[in-house]
Design an enzyme around this catalytic site. Sequence first.
Site, PDB file in Angstrom:
ATOM      1  CE  LYS A  34       4.227  -1.470   3.870  1.00  0.00           C
ATOM      2  NZ  LYS A  34       2.851  -1.853   3.485  1.00  0.00           N
TER       3      LYS A  34
HETATM    4  N1  GLU Z   1       1.529  -1.070   0.170  1.00  0.00           N
HETATM    5  C1  GLU Z   1       0.313  -1.770  -0.081  1.00  0.00           C
HETATM    6  C2  GLU Z   1      -0.197  -2.439   1.168  1.00  0.00           C
HETATM    7  O1  GLU Z   1       0.105  -2.041   2.264  1.00  0.00           O
HETATM    8  C3  GLU Z   1       0.421  -2.700  -1.276  1.00  0.00           C
HETATM    9  C4  GLU Z   1       1.460  -3.762  -1.172  1.00  0.00           C
HETATM   10  C5  GLU Z   1       1.670  -4.526  -2.485  1.00  0.00           C
HETATM   11  O2  GLU Z   1       0.975  -4.255  -3.449  1.00  0.00           O
HETATM   12  O3  GLU Z   1       2.563  -5.387  -2.488  1.00  0.00           O
HETATM   13  O4  GLU Z   1      -0.984  -3.344   1.113  1.00  0.00           O
END
Ligand code: GLU
Length: 432
Positions: A121
């Site tokens: 993240k």
């Molecule tokens: N931000 C989204 C999540 O929390 C998608 C992450 C992604 O597609 O890599 O799952």
Amino acid sequence: MATALSMTMNKSTYKDQNVSSPYETALLQYDRAVGHLDLPTSVVEYMRYPRREFTVNFPVRRDDGSTEMFTGYRVHHSTVLGPSKGGIRYSLHVDLDEVRALAMWMTWKCALMGLPYGGAKGGVIVDPKTLSMGELERLTRRYASELIPLISPQSDVPAPDMGTNAQVMAWIMDTYSMTVGYSVPAVVTGKPLEIGGSEGRTSATGHGVVICMVEALKRQGITDPSNISVVVQGFGNVGTYAANHAFELGFKVVAVSDVNGGIYNPNGLDIQAVRAYYAETGALKDFGNAENITNEELLALPCDVLIPAAMESQITRLNADKVKAKLVVEGANGPTTPAADDILNDKGVLVIPDILANAGGVTVSYFEWVQDLQAFFWDQEEISRQLRRLMIKAYDFTAHTAEEYDINMRTAAQVAAIKRVAQALQTRGFYP
Ligand code: GLU
């Protein structure tokens, strides 16, 4: 007084209110889950830590000619199952602990879904609404250039999250591509269609949430949506598409909210009209034929299904007993603290956990990455079919694990995911 919690928590309020912060929540959930598994201490300890953490301070030129410093992060929690995967968020709530928690949840989410990814993240401490388009682009490109040693289709693949969108992904893709000298669409997912994005990616998280809701109801023998009332907290990407899809299927969406509060009509809201009103005024307040409510009131509304789709730590020990929904489907990451989980569990509320319920986004991100790598693109029908297939498969896998270990869906999802990562880790072995 412990009021007005919703959507306003920060580090000091967690402490003051004795509510778990997102990272405390992630670690507590982990401890609970590994307690059901017979794993060597070395493996348990390994998976508890983020693999690497990156902090960067960087300047952005404002439109008035001045320069302001910003702080950003990227955490790779795990790369055991493949390249790390996870969104980038722009929010004033961002701090290293929040990013650590979100990265850890991505590891379990990808593992639970059977995707060949680890978890990551990123985040920048900024309210994107205070930036002009030019400032947003300069901030994104500078942050992206700082991330270049960390990201690539083989090592770490960012995506949108709170406060970012397809345009932000396009700037990251372009910055990376200009640096290496050729176009690399697979370096990010959630891109616009014209540069290698996927059909169905924008709506994927909301659609996945609704697939899980329908599946949970079906397993309770409920198949008629018209009498099922649904409350959605959060009117960003996830909340909007979840509310809209539920509305299209014939569910009675009785309340929605954003950070400033919500609207409620016990007979159901016309979500298409609400979306049009929101697009025009930038607010939900004073939408005709509905009552204005606070986020605290929204979480306590009488309803069948509650979809928290805003952010972490919304349902806590302070308000969980007020939840009247019988089913909670988590659109956000980490919206329920462990203390609240226990209260909901004791009340007999079924919670479909975040790492399952909101996994539609990363699942279609995976489809996008596969399409980019193959340079061969699928149509919307194929995306919807594959998304549904993987969501139901993961739902089944979680439900079976819950039965096998006699645990709730939250812990079952974590147990199932952790087992997969642990197995791969043990097969690979510790290096050197
Ligand atoms: N931000 C989204 C999540 O929390 C998608 C992450 C992604 O597609 O890599 O799952």
